[in-house]
Scaffold this motif. Structure first.
Motif, mmCIF file in Angstrom:
data_model
loop_
_atom_site.group_PDB
_atom_site.id
_atom_site.type_symbol
_atom_site.label_atom_id
_atom_site.label_comp_id
_atom_site.label_asym_id
_atom_site.label_seq_id
_atom_site.Cartn_x
_atom_site.Cartn_y
_atom_site.Cartn_z
ATOM 1 N N THR A 1 0.857 -1.193 0.000
ATOM 2 C CA THR A 1 0.000 0.000 0.000
ATOM 3 C C THR A 1 0.889 1.239 0.000
ATOM 4 O OG1 THR A 1 -0.072 0.230 2.414
ATOM 5 C CG2 THR A 1 -1.729 -1.230 1.388
ATOM 6 N N ARG A 2 0.301 2.374 -0.337
ATOM 7 C CA ARG A 2 1.069 3.638 -0.324
ATOM 8 C C ARG A 2 1.662 3.892 1.058
ATOM 9 N NH1 ARG A 2 -0.170 7.285 -4.865
ATOM 10 N NH2 ARG A 2 0.873 8.878 -3.650
ATOM 11 N N GLU A 3 0.892 3.596 2.116
ATOM 12 C CA GLU A 3 1.367 3.833 3.480
ATOM 13 C C GLU A 3 2.554 2.929 3.813
ATOM 14 O OE1 GLU A 3 -1.954 3.170 2.789
ATOM 15 O OE2 GLU A 3 -2.523 5.271 2.811
ATOM 16 N N GLN A 4 2.475 1.658 3.413
ATOM 17 C CA GLN A 4 3.572 0.730 3.666
ATOM 18 C C GLN A 4 4.810 1.130 2.864
ATOM 19 O OE1 GLN A 4 1.505 -2.830 2.522
ATOM 20 N NE2 GLN A 4 1.004 -3.377 4.637
ATOM 21 N N ILE A 5 4.602 1.560 1.641
ATOM 22 C CA ILE A 5 5.726 2.003 0.823
ATOM 23 C C ILE A 5 6.357 3.240 1.450
ATOM 24 C CG2 ILE A 5 6.357 2.991 -1.415
ATOM 25 C CD1 ILE A 5 4.231 1.067 -2.647
#
Length: 195
Positions: free
Chosen positions: A97-101
């Motif tokens: 996800t964008r947050e994990q990235i």
């Protein structure tokens, strides 16, 4: 009546602010002054919670590692089989996800810092060892169910962890997730080799 202050909550807030600053501007941007300003504290007030930048960085690193460990700890418990639980575990360890990235950017800055801080390096080595052991447990459970064959699970765990760490770094260059499908394919190829 004086206001009761939850000091643990304040420490968590300071760590969240430091994490956000590192995310936006890198490790160098996370000065005591910038953290205090962003958190709404007077310049010297942070020292009540953390003696210096190093202790804030250490707490930020510990928090991220704890979140990563928590994110995979119970993964796959509702899976239909040990093999499906293994697949879910593998998927949970690659940023998707964008947050994990984005969290990978913070992690990258903290890795660099951990190289010269032995206690943080020990903490990360412990995290890697726990991850390695969990992955082997998942592979052994899938083997016990007859889904994969007997083989050198330690070597496969080393390979996968290296690929997952690499995915964390590479995904930083593709923050919109353009490479996620590549890593999904890698997981399927990895599982095929285990079968």
């Amino acid at each position: 009546m004086p206001k009761i202050i939850d000091h643990d909550e304040r420490r968590r807030e300071i760590v969240a602010v430091a994490r956000g600053i590192i995310l936006k501007g890198g490790f160098e941007a996370a000065t005591m002054r910038s953290i205090a300003a962003e958190a709404g504290f007077a310049n010297g007030a942070l020292k009540h919670y953390f003696p210096g930048k190093e202790s804030i960085v250490a707490a930020t690193f510990e928090t991220i590692l704890a979140e990563m460990a928590e994110g995979v700890r119970d993964v796959g418990e509702t899976a239909d089989s040990a093999y499906d639980a293994l697949r879910v575990f593998l998927q949970a360890t690659i940023p998707r996800t964008r947050e994990q990235i984005a969290a990978g950017r913070v992690l990258l800055a903290l890795w660099e810092y951990a190289v010269s801080n032995e206690s943080l390096a020990d903490l990360y080595r412990w995290h890697l060892s726990a991850w390695h052991a969990q992955l082997i447990e998942h592979m052994e459970a899938a083997r016990d169910d007859g889904a994969i064959r007997e083989q050198d699970y330690a070597a496969h765990a080393n390979e996968f962890i290296s690929a997952a760490v690499g995915a964390t770094v590479i995904n930083l260059m593709y923050p919109d997730g353009e490479r996620i499908a590549d890593y999904e394919d890698y997981i399927e190829q990895f599982l095929a080799r285990l079968r």
